[in-house]
Structures are given as C-alpha cells and as structure tokens.
Design a protein around this motif. Sequence first.
Motif, PDB file in Angstrom:
ATOM      1  N   SER A  11      46.235   1.967  19.239  1.00 44.31           N
ATOM      2  CA  SER A  11      47.476   1.121  19.402  1.00 44.31           C
ATOM      3  C   SER A  11      48.124   0.037  18.549  1.00 44.31           C
ATOM      4  CB  SER A  11      48.070   1.445  20.901  1.00 44.31           C
ATOM      5  OG  SER A  11      47.715   0.623  21.390  1.00 44.31           O
ATOM      6  N   GLU A  12      47.118  -0.962  19.078  1.00 45.61           N
ATOM      7  CA  GLU A  12      47.241  -1.810  18.235  1.00 45.61           C
ATOM      8  C   GLU A  12      47.398  -1.929  16.452  1.00 45.61           C
ATOM      9  OE1 GLU A  12      44.621  -4.435  19.558  1.00 45.61           O
ATOM     10  OE2 GLU A  12      45.696  -5.068  21.359  1.00 45.61           O
ATOM     11  N   ARG A  13      46.006  -0.830  15.497  1.00 46.85           N
ATOM     12  CA  ARG A  13      45.090  -0.524  14.553  1.00 46.85           C
ATOM     13  C   ARG A  13      45.971   0.966  14.026  1.00 46.85           C
ATOM     14  NH1 ARG A  13      41.899  -3.701  17.217  1.00 46.85           N
ATOM     15  NH2 ARG A  13      41.375  -5.010  16.363  1.00 46.85           N
ATOM     16  N   GLU A  14      46.449   1.998  14.752  1.00 44.19           N
ATOM     17  CA  GLU A  14      46.455   2.929  14.360  1.00 44.19           C
ATOM     18  C   GLU A  14      47.778   3.914  12.810  1.00 44.19           C
ATOM     19  OE1 GLU A  14      46.939   7.405  15.677  1.00 44.19           O
ATOM     20  OE2 GLU A  14      47.752   5.968  17.165  1.00 44.19           O
ATOM     21  N   ALA A  15      48.841   2.470  13.109  1.00 40.23           N
ATOM     22  CA  ALA A  15      49.793   2.222  11.662  1.00 40.23           C
ATOM     23  C   ALA A  15      49.325   2.074  10.796  1.00 40.23           C
ATOM     24  CB  ALA A  15      50.364   1.386  12.257  1.00 40.23           C
ATOM     25  N   ASP A  16      48.017   1.183  10.831  1.00 37.90           N
ATOM     26  CA  ASP A  16      47.231   0.806   9.403  1.00 37.90           C
ATOM     27  C   ASP A  16      46.706   1.652   9.475  1.00 37.90           C
ATOM     28  OD1 ASP A  16      48.545  -1.002   9.066  1.00 37.90           O
ATOM     29  OD2 ASP A  16      46.933  -3.084   9.731  1.00 37.90           O
ATOM     30  N   TRP A  17      46.194   2.560  10.298  1.00 38.31           N
ATOM     31  CA  TRP A  17      45.330   3.728   9.932  1.00 38.31           C
ATOM     32  C   TRP A  17      45.812   4.803   9.177  1.00 38.31           C
ATOM     33  CZ3 TRP A  17      42.411   3.879  14.853  1.00 38.31           C
ATOM     34  CH2 TRP A  17      41.315   3.027  14.883  1.00 38.31           C
ATOM     35  N   LYS A  18      47.482   5.430   9.014  1.00 33.83           N
ATOM     36  CA  LYS A  18      48.176   5.882   9.111  1.00 33.83           C
ATOM     37  C   LYS A  18      49.107   5.580   7.869  1.00 33.83           C
ATOM     38  CE  LYS A  18      47.471   8.360  12.135  1.00 33.83           C
ATOM     39  NZ  LYS A  18      47.138  10.056  12.305  1.00 33.83           N
ATOM     40  N   ARG A  19      48.646   4.395   6.936  1.00 34.01           N
ATOM     41  CA  ARG A  19      49.443   3.624   6.169  1.00 34.01           C
ATOM     42  C   ARG A  19      48.540   3.900   5.346  1.00 34.01           C
ATOM     43  NH1 ARG A  19      53.306   3.949   2.205  1.00 34.01           N
ATOM     44  NH2 ARG A  19      53.217   2.029   1.193  1.00 34.01           N
ATOM     45  N   LEU A  20      47.025   3.822   5.287  1.00 33.61           N
ATOM     46  CA  LEU A  20      46.458   3.958   4.538  1.00 33.61           C
ATOM     47  C   LEU A  20      45.915   5.128   4.394  1.00 33.61           C
ATOM     48  CD1 LEU A  20      44.226   2.737   2.749  1.00 33.61           C
ATOM     49  CD2 LEU A  20      42.489   2.873   4.298  1.00 33.61           C
ATOM     50  N   GLU A  21      46.024   6.189   4.908  1.00 36.47           N
ATOM     51  CA  GLU A  21      45.533   7.405   5.130  1.00 36.47           C
ATOM     52  C   GLU A  21      46.808   8.132   3.777  1.00 36.47           C
ATOM     53  OE1 GLU A  21      44.561  11.179   7.607  1.00 36.47           O
ATOM     54  OE2 GLU A  21      45.588  10.017   8.584  1.00 36.47           O
ATOM     55  N   ALA A  22      48.069   7.992   4.295  1.00 38.02           N
ATOM     56  CA  ALA A  22      49.665   8.342   3.788  1.00 38.02           C
ATOM     57  C   ALA A  22      48.937   7.753   1.712  1.00 38.02           C
ATOM     58  CB  ALA A  22      50.671   8.009   3.914  1.00 38.02           C
ATOM     59  N   LEU A  23      48.615   6.676   1.695  1.00 37.25           N
ATOM     60  CA  LEU A  23      47.853   5.972   0.341  1.00 37.25           C
ATOM     61  C   LEU A  23      46.743   6.900  -0.241  1.00 37.25           C
ATOM     62  CD1 LEU A  23      48.829   2.365   0.339  1.00 37.25           C
ATOM     63  CD2 LEU A  23      50.294   3.464   0.063  1.00 37.25           C
ATOM     64  N   LEU A  24      46.138   6.772   0.446  1.00 41.00           N
ATOM     65  CA  LEU A  24      44.923   7.673  -0.041  1.00 41.00           C
ATOM     66  C   LEU A  24      44.863   9.494  -0.477  1.00 41.00           C
ATOM     67  CD1 LEU A  24      42.176   6.862   2.256  1.00 41.00           C
ATOM     68  CD2 LEU A  24      42.780   5.786  -0.146  1.00 41.00           C
ATOM     69  N   ASP A  25      46.227   9.874   0.428  1.00 42.06           N
ATOM     70  CA  ASP A  25      46.978  11.470   0.019  1.00 42.06           C
ATOM     71  C   ASP A  25      47.655  11.340  -1.290  1.00 42.06           C
ATOM     72  OD1 ASP A  25      45.751  12.556   2.628  1.00 42.06           O
ATOM     73  OD2 ASP A  25      46.859  11.852   3.572  1.00 42.06           O
ATOM     74  N   LEU A  26      48.159  10.238  -1.751  1.00 46.58           N
ATOM     75  CA  LEU A  26      49.168  10.504  -2.479  1.00 46.58           C
ATOM     76  C   LEU A  26      48.184   9.994  -3.482  1.00 46.58           C
ATOM     77  CD1 LEU A  26      52.380   9.586  -3.688  1.00 46.58           C
ATOM     78  CD2 LEU A  26      51.842   7.687  -3.433  1.00 46.58           C
ATOM     79  N   VAL A  27      47.141   9.157  -3.785  1.00 50.22           N
ATOM     80  CA  VAL A  27      46.399   8.654  -4.913  1.00 50.22           C
ATOM     81  C   VAL A  27      45.637  10.491  -5.348  1.00 50.22           C
ATOM     82  CG1 VAL A  27      44.211   8.132  -5.685  1.00 50.22           C
ATOM     83  CG2 VAL A  27      46.593   6.712  -4.929  1.00 50.22           C
ATOM     84  N   GLU A  28      44.833  11.652  -4.266  1.00 48.60           N
ATOM     85  CA  GLU A  28      44.193  12.123  -4.693  1.00 48.60           C
ATOM     86  C   GLU A  28      44.885  13.299  -4.990  1.00 48.60           C
ATOM     87  OE1 GLU A  28      40.639  10.202  -1.095  1.00 48.60           O
ATOM     88  OE2 GLU A  28      41.681  11.769  -0.742  1.00 48.60           O
ATOM     89  N   LYS A  29      45.871  13.767  -4.475  1.00 45.10           N
ATOM     90  CA  LYS A  29      46.287  14.824  -4.786  1.00 45.10           C
ATOM     91  C   LYS A  29      47.474  14.863  -6.101  1.00 45.10           C
ATOM     92  CE  LYS A  29      46.458  16.151   0.645  1.00 45.10           C
ATOM     93  NZ  LYS A  29      47.413  16.578   1.535  1.00 45.10           N
TER      94      LYS A  29
END
Length: 333
Positions: A15-33
């Motif tokens: 709960s303390e860190r999941e927001a950062d992980w989701k944000r990073l995942e979204a940025l990576l998806d944007l670059v890759e796709k």
Amino acid sequence: MTASNPVFGVSQFRSEREADWKRLEALLDLVEKKSPRRLTNDDLVELPRLYRSTLSALSIARDTSLDGSMIAYLESLSTRAYFILYGCRDSFWRQIGDFFAQGWPAAVRGLFAETLLIAALFLGSALAGYLLVLSDPAWFGAIVPSELASGRDMNASIETLRESIYGKPERGGLEVFATMLFTHNSQISIMAFALGFAFGIPTVLLIASNGILIGAFYAAFVPKGLGVGFTGWLMIHGSTELFAIVLAGAAGLHIGRAVAFPGPRSRLAAAGEAGRRGALVMIGVVIMLLAAGLLEGFARQLITADAARFAIAASMFALWVGYFALAGRRRNG
C-alpha cells in the motif's frame, strides 16, 4: 516497559509503494507500445526516480522474504525499466551506419597481424603450388578437381585457355554462375573462420590449400604466355574475393591464437572476446563476397580488356585498403 515493534506485512508494504509501481508500469507501457516521444518532460524526470524506488522496494522484498509473486513482479518491472533507461535505443539504420562507419573497419584493424600472416601464407602457398606443378604437371590433377578445372589444365591448348579468359559467356547463365560462386566462396570463408577454435590449425590448412590451387592454375596459363590475361581475369573479382577469404582466415586464426595463448584471462573469456571481434569481421566478409560474386558473375564475363580488368581490380583493392585503414579513426582536436 516493553516497546512494541510494528508489524511489517505484505499489505502495508504494498500500500505504501504500489502507486509508484503502477505509475512506472504505465510509463513503460507508453514507451513500449507507442513511442518514447509520447513522454512529457515531467515523465522523463519522473522515470529514473520511479526506477530507483522500485529497485529499493525489490531489495527490501528480497531481504525480508516477502511474497514471491510480488518479488517476481518487481523484478520484471525493474528489468523493463532498465532496458528503457539504459538499453540501446538507436534505430536499425543508425546501428547499420555505425557498423560500416566504425565497427567493421575497427575490427579488421584489430586483426592486422593475423591478416598479414594469412596473406603471406596464401601467397607462399600459391608460389609453392605453381612451382610444384611446373616441376611435375601430374600434380595438377591431384590439386585441382576436374569439375573446377573444366578443361583448363596442363594439356589444354592455348586457344582453349585463351577462350576461357576472353570468350563471351552464354546468354542467361550469368545470374546462376554468380550465385554458385558466391555460395562456394562463402562456404570457404565460413569454414576458415569456424575452424579457428581448433588452435587455428584447420584454418591454416584450408587457406594453404586454396593458395596451392591458385598456383596450380597459374602453372597452366603462364607457360602459354597467358599469365597477364589470367591475372586480369582472376583479379577483377579476386581483389575483393581473396581479400575477404584472407580476412575470414585471419578471424579464424585470431580465435585460435586466443584459445592457444589466452594470457591472464581464462581460455573461455579470451575466446569469447576474439569471437566477438571475429564475428564483426565475418559480417563484413559476407558483404565483400557478395560484391565479389557480382564482379565474378557479371563484370569479369562482360569486360574482356586486360586494362579495364586491372583498373577495376586496383580500384577495388585501393578502396578496401583505404576503408579499413582510415574509416572510424577518431581524430584528435
């Protein structure tokens, strides 16, 4: 008075860190796709921070033996981010340009000593083959396969040999002839390189056998006054083809020397480094053989004047030497 320690649980950690992980995942998806260009300036600033934060979370999760699925997720996320931030982002055409501008000529210069040795071996073997067949013409049949000789042997007449040098080819056969010669010479070069791991001994033998074969052919043409014509016929493509075969032999010998004399490194490490350099050279060798195949299948058959053949041969040789000697060198100041 007893102090109570906080309970460190998976739910709280997530709960303390999941927001950062989701944000990073979204940025990576944007670059890759889609495209890196879709990232804003704020995204570009945020991406390294999120990557470091995820690495920190992964380290804690491993040290505290948290949920295995969470660790796998963080490892995957960190790996994706690493390749986005630090991986090669050059376009395919940029990588091709770098290969021709720097990678290939630099790799060839790194094999300078082996190239000189293989070239000397080839020339010495050709001279030996020439003298051997001149002393005893029966050696010609033992050195040159009959299908390769195609009537151009010690018993051939001057007219037959002259026709093989200056005669017009049959219509419609040039493309097939070029493909056949390209395949044959590619096989020789690949074998010379691939057999280098056996301390370079098979490579040396293969190069020597090809030199002897060329010398045997000279023994058939020179006594009949066709040495100059045969040289022009051979070198219009040979200045490229034989250069490529010598480079392939040098690459094989480079690996063999690394295996035999690894120095302070392990044999595996030395062979790996030599193999990477040799592989760069071999990619270029295939390109040279393709050019030689075109010259052999077309220019050699269509251009019959000795002067023109020698001009093309000298130009191609000067082009390769100049390219390998000068391309990719860094100029100071």
